[in-house]
Design an enzyme around this catalytic site. Structure first.
Site, short mmCIF file in Angstrom:
data_model
loop_
_atom_site.label_atom_id
_atom_site.label_comp_id
_atom_site.label_asym_id
_atom_site.label_seq_id
_atom_site.Cartn_x
_atom_site.Cartn_y
_atom_site.Cartn_z
N THR A 143 -19.17 -2.71 12.81
CA THR A 143 -19.89 -2.12 13.96
C THR A 143 -19.66 -0.61 14.07
O THR A 143 -20.57 0.12 14.47
CB THR A 143 -19.46 -2.81 15.27
N ARG A 192 -26.14 -17.72 10.40
CA ARG A 192 -26.19 -19.05 11.02
C ARG A 192 -27.56 -19.44 11.57
O ARG A 192 -27.79 -20.57 11.94
CB ARG A 192 -25.14 -19.13 12.15
N ASN A 211 -14.48 -8.45 25.23
CA ASN A 211 -15.42 -7.35 25.00
C ASN A 211 -16.81 -7.93 24.80
O ASN A 211 -17.02 -8.72 23.88
CB ASN A 211 -14.96 -6.59 23.75
N GLU A 263 -9.56 -7.74 17.90
CA GLU A 263 -10.46 -8.81 17.44
C GLU A 263 -9.69 -10.12 17.31
O GLU A 263 -8.50 -10.11 16.99
CB GLU A 263 -11.07 -8.43 16.08
#
Ligand code: UD1
Ligand code: CA
Length: 460
Positions: A79, A16, A170, A155
């Site tokens: 991650t 982005r 988080n 998530e």
């Protein structure tokens, strides 16, 4: 002693940003965002963390050099996968590993220190830095058990409607016990909505193993913001600029209009200095005490001594002594050194030159590749002709010389101490100390040269 290190995740593409530059190298307050993260870690004694790089990794490595050690993640599989790539670079003697994202430039050393402390005090297997947000969209949600302990992180893309309503998120910053972290990473799978290896999945594994996962809630939500777009970059810039301005005002600097002052993160400013509006202090700039800087001034990678005045000017890679006056509308280019009590006035350009104590270049001059002694006066419109089309040549003006207005000094040339150069001269030979040098065509006046243009009688 507990050995600590950190892993900084910086392999992502940052799509982005729409940039050729890796995201973490985009600058805020004049330095790459990942550099801010490294500074915050250094403030809690973590030097040379492991930086996980991928997209634009060569550029990141070239930019940060020895500040980190590097682990490559060729494919961005998540991650958890990123942290696995750091494993070979982390010694078995390390007890605790902090994980931070490279795109959170607002995180402070104080917050990271508080996170370490919380982790150690609670004897946790992992401690997550969390925040309570009004709009938690996009972040992983903190799932707590009936005791209030952290049970898991879910998530956004995997969350149920009830889980989506949770406002505690988080931040992406954690402390982990090293051995537990790497053995749990061996167990995670990409069986989730994004098909990625989630670092956050290790928390549920810790719990199954009877480990305790702590949460440390941040006070200032602004700190955890990750930069994904140019708009967020500009927002982070505004936050950092505010912090820097407040820091220097607290240190005794007056800013007449703080919002129009832009500061690089490593700039230093002495107390009782006043900064006028529209001033930019960039790079490794140090401003002394009691100065007046601005309005509309840009100083980059330069030192300004005490009690200086620099107004409406540009100063680049230069050194300015104490009690100097620069501008308005002066341009000090790289390699300029002004000793104490020097005056550089309006519309003067100086490049790669040393100007001795008390010397003055008050108006409309170009001084390049010159060495000027003390107490020299350089008249308006004086030019050092330093370039012959092929090479640059130097000009030396010794102490106490007086250069008349509109003089051309054709370099290489030396003007001796105390010499006087007549106004309008073009000096192409050395002038001895104490001499007078005038180079001027004989003035011819032919009266009546144009008939019909006789002098009119003055009426005033
Ligand atoms: C992650 C967290 C989420 C948290 C959020 C905070 C996971 C699964 N989720 O989500 O709970 O709320 O951060 O911002 O961890 N990266 C790599 N390699 C990869 C993937 C990512 O180096 O393979 C780096 C990215 O460059 C970035 C950081 O890790 O610096 C975070 O990655 P990102 O994709 O933004 O994670 P989120 O999905 O936002
Ligand atoms: Ca993110």
């Amino acid at each position: 002693m507990h050995m600590r290190t950190a892993v900084v995740l910086a392999a992502g593409k940052g799509t982005r940003m729409k940039s050729r530059r890796p995201k973490v190298l985009h600058e805020v307050a004049g330095r790459p965002m990942v550099h801010h993260v490294l500074e915050a870690l250094a403030a809690c004694d973590v030097t040379q963390p492991v930086l996980v790089i991928g997209h634009g990794g060569d550029q990141v490595q070239a930019c940060l050099g020895e500040r980190a050690v590097y682990a490559w993640q060729q494919e961005q599989l998540g991650t958890g996968h990123a942290v696995m790539m750091a494993r070979p670079l982390i010694s078995e003697q390390v007890q605790t590993v902090m994980v931070v994202c490279g795109d959170t430039p607002l995180l402070t050393g104080a917050t990271l220190a508080a996170l370490w402390q919380c982790h150690e005090e609670k004897g946790a297997m992992a401690t997550v830095l969390t925040a309570l947000l009004d709009n938690p969209t996009g972040y992983g949600r903190i799932i707590r058990d009936e005791m209030g302990n952290v049970a898991a992180i879910v998530e956004e893309k995997d969350a149920s409607e009830t889980q989506k309503a949770i406002r505690e998120i988080n931040s992406g910053t954690y402390c982990f016990e090293r051995a537990a972290l790497f053995s749990a990473l061996d167990e995670i799978t990409p069986a989730n909505a994004q098909g990625e290896y989630y670092l956050t999945d290790v928390l549920a594994i810790f719990r199954q193993r009877g480990g305790f996962v702590a949460a440390h809630k941040i006070d200032d939500n602004q700190e955890i913001v990750g930069i994904n777009s140019r708009q967020q970059l500009a927002e982070a810039e505004a936050v950092l600029q505010n912090r820097l301005r407040r820091k220097w005002m607290d240190a005794g600097v007056t800013m007449i209009d703080p919002a129009s002052v832009w500061l690089n993160a490593q700039v230093k400013i002495g107390s009782d200095t006043i900064i006028y509006p529209n001033t930019i202090l960039e790079g490794d700039t140090v401003i002394g005490e009691g100065c007046t800087i601005g309005p509309a001034t840009r100083v980059r990678d330069s030192r300004i001594g005490n009690h200086g005045v620099v107004q409406n000017s540009i100063v680049l890679e230069s050194e300015v002594g104490n009690d100097c006056s620069v501008g308005p509308f002066a341009y000090l280019r790289p390699g300029t050194v002004l000793s104490d009590e020097v005056k550089v006035g309006d519309f003067v350009e100086i490049k790669k030159s040393v100007i001795g104590q008390g010397s003055k270049v008050p108006h409309l001059s170009y001084v390049g590749d010159a060495t000027v002694g003390t107490g020299v006066n350089i008249g308006a419109g004086t030019i050092t002709c330093n370039y012959d089309g092929e090479k640059k040549h130097s000009t030396t003006i010794h102490d106490g010389a007086f250069i008349g207005s509109n003089t051309n000094l054709v370099a290489p040339v030396v003007i001796g101490a105390g010499a006087l150069v007549g106004a309008g001269s073009t000096i192409s030979k050395d002038v001895p100390a104490g001499a007078l040098a005038v180079e001027r065509a004989h003035l011819k006046v032919k009266e009546g040269y144009r008939s019909g243009h006789k002098q009119k009688k003055s009426s005033d």
